[in-house]
Design a protein around this motif. Sequence first.
Motif, PDB file in Angstrom:
ATOM      1  N   LEU A   1      -2.748 -10.724  -0.424  1.00 29.61           N
ATOM      2  CA  LEU A   1      -1.429 -10.556  -1.031  1.00 29.61           C
ATOM      3  C   LEU A   1      -1.516  -9.631  -2.242  1.00 29.61           C
ATOM      4  O   LEU A   1      -0.661  -8.766  -2.449  1.00 29.61           O
ATOM      5  CB  LEU A   1      -0.898 -11.931  -1.462  1.00 29.61           C
ATOM      6  CG  LEU A   1       0.550 -11.980  -1.936  1.00 29.61           C
ATOM      7  CD1 LEU A   1       1.489 -11.735  -0.773  1.00 29.61           C
ATOM      8  CD2 LEU A   1       0.854 -13.322  -2.591  1.00 29.61           C
ATOM      9  N   GLY A   2      -2.565  -9.802  -3.023  1.00 30.89           N
ATOM     10  CA  GLY A   2      -2.759  -8.990  -4.222  1.00 30.89           C
ATOM     11  C   GLY A   2      -2.932  -7.514  -3.879  1.00 30.89           C
ATOM     12  O   GLY A   2      -2.367  -6.634  -4.541  1.00 30.89           O
ATOM     13  N   MET A   3      -3.695  -7.237  -2.814  1.00 26.83           N
ATOM     14  CA  MET A   3      -3.908  -5.852  -2.406  1.00 26.83           C
ATOM     15  C   MET A   3      -2.592  -5.224  -1.976  1.00 26.83           C
ATOM     16  O   MET A   3      -2.277  -4.086  -2.323  1.00 26.83           O
ATOM     17  CB  MET A   3      -4.907  -5.803  -1.241  1.00 26.83           C
ATOM     18  CG  MET A   3      -6.343  -5.887  -1.718  1.00 26.83           C
ATOM     19  SD  MET A   3      -7.495  -6.215  -0.378  1.00 26.83           S
ATOM     20  CE  MET A   3      -7.126  -4.868   0.718  1.00 26.83           C
ATOM     21  N   LEU A   4      -1.807  -6.027  -1.232  1.00 29.49           N
ATOM     22  CA  LEU A   4      -0.508  -5.557  -0.766  1.00 29.49           C
ATOM     23  C   LEU A   4       0.391  -5.233  -1.962  1.00 29.49           C
ATOM     24  O   LEU A   4       0.989  -4.156  -2.050  1.00 29.49           O
ATOM     25  CB  LEU A   4       0.126  -6.661   0.082  1.00 29.49           C
ATOM     26  CG  LEU A   4       1.026  -6.209   1.217  1.00 29.49           C
ATOM     27  CD1 LEU A   4       0.206  -5.582   2.319  1.00 29.49           C
ATOM     28  CD2 LEU A   4       1.811  -7.402   1.746  1.00 29.49           C
ATOM     29  N   ALA A   5       0.448  -6.181  -2.903  1.00 32.20           N
ATOM     30  CA  ALA A   5       1.320  -6.032  -4.064  1.00 32.20           C
ATOM     31  C   ALA A   5       0.876  -4.858  -4.931  1.00 32.20           C
ATOM     32  O   ALA A   5       1.701  -4.069  -5.403  1.00 32.20           O
ATOM     33  CB  ALA A   5       1.318  -7.328  -4.874  1.00 32.20           C
ATOM     34  N   ALA A   6      -0.436  -4.721  -5.115  1.00 25.61           N
ATOM     35  CA  ALA A   6      -0.950  -3.638  -5.958  1.00 25.61           C
ATOM     36  C   ALA A   6      -0.611  -2.277  -5.353  1.00 25.61           C
ATOM     37  O   ALA A   6      -0.210  -1.347  -6.058  1.00 25.61           O
ATOM     38  CB  ALA A   6      -2.461  -3.782  -6.127  1.00 25.61           C
ATOM     39  N   THR A   7      -0.754  -2.175  -4.028  1.00 26.90           N
ATOM     40  CA  THR A   7      -0.417  -0.919  -3.349  1.00 26.90           C
ATOM     41  C   THR A   7       1.055  -0.584  -3.552  1.00 26.90           C
ATOM     42  O   THR A   7       1.423   0.550  -3.847  1.00 26.90           O
ATOM     43  CB  THR A   7      -0.712  -1.039  -1.839  1.00 26.90           C
ATOM     44  OG1 THR A   7      -1.990  -1.637  -1.681  1.00 26.90           O
ATOM     45  CG2 THR A   7      -0.702   0.315  -1.174  1.00 26.90           C
ATOM     46  N   LEU A   8       1.875  -1.632  -3.412  1.00 31.87           N
ATOM     47  CA  LEU A   8       3.322  -1.453  -3.560  1.00 31.87           C
ATOM     48  C   LEU A   8       3.674  -1.002  -4.980  1.00 31.87           C
ATOM     49  O   LEU A   8       4.393  -0.036  -5.186  1.00 31.87           O
ATOM     50  CB  LEU A   8       4.004  -2.787  -3.255  1.00 31.87           C
ATOM     51  CG  LEU A   8       5.372  -2.697  -2.607  1.00 31.87           C
ATOM     52  CD1 LEU A   8       5.246  -2.191  -1.185  1.00 31.87           C
ATOM     53  CD2 LEU A   8       6.057  -4.053  -2.643  1.00 31.87           C
ATOM     54  N   PHE A   9       3.125  -1.712  -5.968  1.00 35.59           N
ATOM     55  CA  PHE A   9       3.384  -1.391  -7.370  1.00 35.59           C
ATOM     56  C   PHE A   9       2.946   0.032  -7.679  1.00 35.59           C
ATOM     57  O   PHE A   9       3.629   0.780  -8.362  1.00 35.59           O
ATOM     58  CB  PHE A   9       2.627  -2.350  -8.297  1.00 35.59           C
ATOM     59  CG  PHE A   9       3.337  -3.662  -8.488  1.00 35.59           C
ATOM     60  CD1 PHE A   9       4.705  -3.702  -8.751  1.00 35.59           C
ATOM     61  CD2 PHE A   9       2.649  -4.857  -8.422  1.00 35.59           C
ATOM     62  CE1 PHE A   9       5.360  -4.906  -8.924  1.00 35.59           C
ATOM     63  CE2 PHE A   9       3.293  -6.068  -8.595  1.00 35.59           C
ATOM     64  CZ  PHE A   9       4.652  -6.094  -8.844  1.00 35.59           C
TER      65      PHE A   9
ATOM     66  N   LYS B   1       2.690   2.516  -5.670  1.00 32.34           N
ATOM     67  CA  LYS B   1       3.596   3.476  -5.035  1.00 32.34           C
ATOM     68  C   LYS B   1       4.845   3.641  -5.877  1.00 32.34           C
ATOM     69  O   LYS B   1       5.308   4.746  -6.137  1.00 32.34           O
ATOM     70  CB  LYS B   1       3.977   2.980  -3.637  1.00 32.34           C
ATOM     71  CG  LYS B   1       3.001   3.421  -2.569  1.00 32.34           C
ATOM     72  CD  LYS B   1       3.717   3.851  -1.295  1.00 32.34           C
ATOM     73  CE  LYS B   1       2.722   4.399  -0.283  1.00 32.34           C
ATOM     74  NZ  LYS B   1       2.191   3.347   0.587  1.00 32.34           N
ATOM     75  N   LEU B   2       5.407   2.501  -6.316  1.00 31.76           N
ATOM     76  CA  LEU B   2       6.609   2.531  -7.153  1.00 31.76           C
ATOM     77  C   LEU B   2       6.302   3.195  -8.486  1.00 31.76           C
ATOM     78  O   LEU B   2       7.127   3.862  -9.078  1.00 31.76           O
ATOM     79  CB  LEU B   2       7.122   1.110  -7.393  1.00 31.76           C
ATOM     80  CG  LEU B   2       7.634   0.374  -6.151  1.00 31.76           C
ATOM     81  CD1 LEU B   2       8.010  -1.062  -6.490  1.00 31.76           C
ATOM     82  CD2 LEU B   2       8.839   1.098  -5.566  1.00 31.76           C
ATOM     83  N   GLY B   3       5.086   3.007  -8.972  1.00 32.50           N
ATOM     84  CA  GLY B   3       4.693   3.520 -10.281  1.00 32.50           C
ATOM     85  C   GLY B   3       4.263   4.966 -10.247  1.00 32.50           C
ATOM     86  O   GLY B   3       3.629   5.436 -11.174  1.00 32.50           O
TER      87      GLY B   3
END
Lengths: 286, 407
Positions: free
Chosen positions: B349-357, B359-361
């Motif tokens: 979940l953390g890897m998924l969230a970090a990738t998402l963040f 991208k947004l960042g």
Amino acid sequence: MTSRPWVAWGVCRLNFFVVEPGASHKVTLPLPHMTDAVENSQPLLRLSKITKVYTRGDLAVPALRGIDLFIEQGEFVAVMGPSGSGKSTLMNLIGCLDRPTSGAYFLEGQDVAQLSRDELAGVRLRTLGFVFQGFNLLSRTTALENVELPLLYAGMKSVERAERAKEALRRVGLDARAGHTPNQLSGGQQQRVAIARALVTRPKLLLADEPTGNLDSRTSIEVMALLQELNAEGLTVLLVTHEPDIASYAGRLLLVKDGRLRTDEKRAAMSAKQALSEWRDEETLQ
Amino acid sequence: MMVMMALRLALRSLLRNRMRSALTALGVIIGVAALLVTVVLGEGTRKMVAAQIASMGSAILMIVPGASAQGGFMGGTGSGRPLQRDDVEAILQARSVRYAVPVDRTVAQVVSSNLNWQTPIIGTTTDYLALRDWPVARGRFFNAAENDTAAKVCVLGRTVAQNIFGESDPVGQQLRVKQMPCEVIGLLAAKGQSAMGSDQDDVLIMPSLTLRTRVLNQNRQYVSTIMVSATSEDDLAAAESEVVSILRQRHKLTDDQENDFTVRNLAELVQTQQKIVETQTGMLRNVAAVSLLVGGIGIMNIMLVSVTERTREIGIRLAIGAREKDILLQFLVEAVVLSVMGGLLGIGLGMLAATLFAKLGGGMPVDFSAFWMVLGFGVSVAIGVLFGFYPARKAARLDPIDALRYE
């Protein structure tokens, strides 16, 4: 098990002849002719001046007030007594589940009275087998796995474990039900699984605490017949019961009252097998 | 051997209460995920900032005029006494200073035959590229003579070149900056984004005098900013104090007068930005810590419930001959397995969230090194052991007689 089952068996048979039925006498010392009969004169267990006092706050409640007891290898002993008499406490002490307040307890010549918790666990694992009133099998666990359990704690390899557990189940006539869980088995079958579990470590002493308490009369006699069979093979059995019928299958009766041993008598045991066949006759008559 | 057995036992026991196990693991899942996001994003930011400092050129000072004060009217930064071209020469004499260049800026429309583009324009001297550690990709940078004569030459950043000349080679081409015709003599290497997120390649650089006199029509004596680089990063503080004393002396300031100029440290600016990011990730780290704590307590709670529920089972095991450590191991392993299952899900979940963040960042670099995985795993094992120990010990210390009698 003992290397000479016939010796133990001999002692057992001997008692039937030597001791007159109904005769009662304290057996604090082995009889001279018995000592002759048994090459190894050391009793399986010896309790000496055992007391147990429970303290509840400031109140000291004595449960056992000095018990002296010998049990020879191959005996089938029934312990009776009213509730609160201390028979459960005695059973727990003999079963190494608890330690006496004072006194000595020799099991196979080893003083186990003041062993540590883990050492007592080791004694239970190697020397003792337990059968309980409520069967106490692990639920949702197959008969085979239940029987394997003690071997697991003995650190045995899985192949050997399964082998031994199957052998024990075969001995109690349940090898066909090895894969069944307790709730798929009848009460009598569950108790036989429990007996198999107690046997699987090849203990010296089988402790049965009201083993027939949850069973109907017919099944009770079946279980007693099994215990008698095992006893005939040389296993020492100590049975706690409050039913005189059940106690009558034992060759020696201990009566505990107020924390003391009131009666210690040897007598001719009834044959559970015979009782079973009579039962069958009655059924066919009806 | 015993551990393998305990593992099997633990899995079986946990799978019997799937929902309960999943909910219990949730705290660890969120905690480990948050932890992973924190470290991954924190590391990403740190790398990005380091890259930006590197792209800006390390150890750079910016000197701007101070505020003028006339009868209580404060003119704002740059309104004070202007910096002079001679100041640059004087600063260059300081021991800790490697380069000092004047920098004037404006924004103007750049026009070629058929395309035009509005772009920031920098007027400076020859050392500018060396100071910025910025190579020329094609052609050349202007030389001192061209600066002194205010030659009509310029060098383009990658973005400007593309917008004015497309894919064709800009070197040698003509363009107009406002009304001034100008020859492109060089193309700069791509530099990427600045610390503030602006495109550093969107720039046109020409000689300082050319910009001042031909484009801005301003006094050639003055410069709006002086950019200074120290001989090394360690000398930055020394360079700053030398620059201050030189300028105070040149501006004839007495001891009780304040500086009429301001010295800014670019690295500090970036570091300030980094601190903001660090505060944010720090908050996330707190969330992770709290979540892990709560998750751990949840595990402890459910293990205590489990021990109570299974008192009879424990009694049976003890009566049969299990030692304290056998029972302890069984329940400890169960807690650890629960926690580790949560931890593994948390890592995912953390890897998924970090990738998402990321991208947004805006394309922050994320790298999931094995170290972070091991960290997440290790943390969940630690949580399991830490919070599983008490219930496990409670189970191991049960009195077999009481436990057997327990209904």
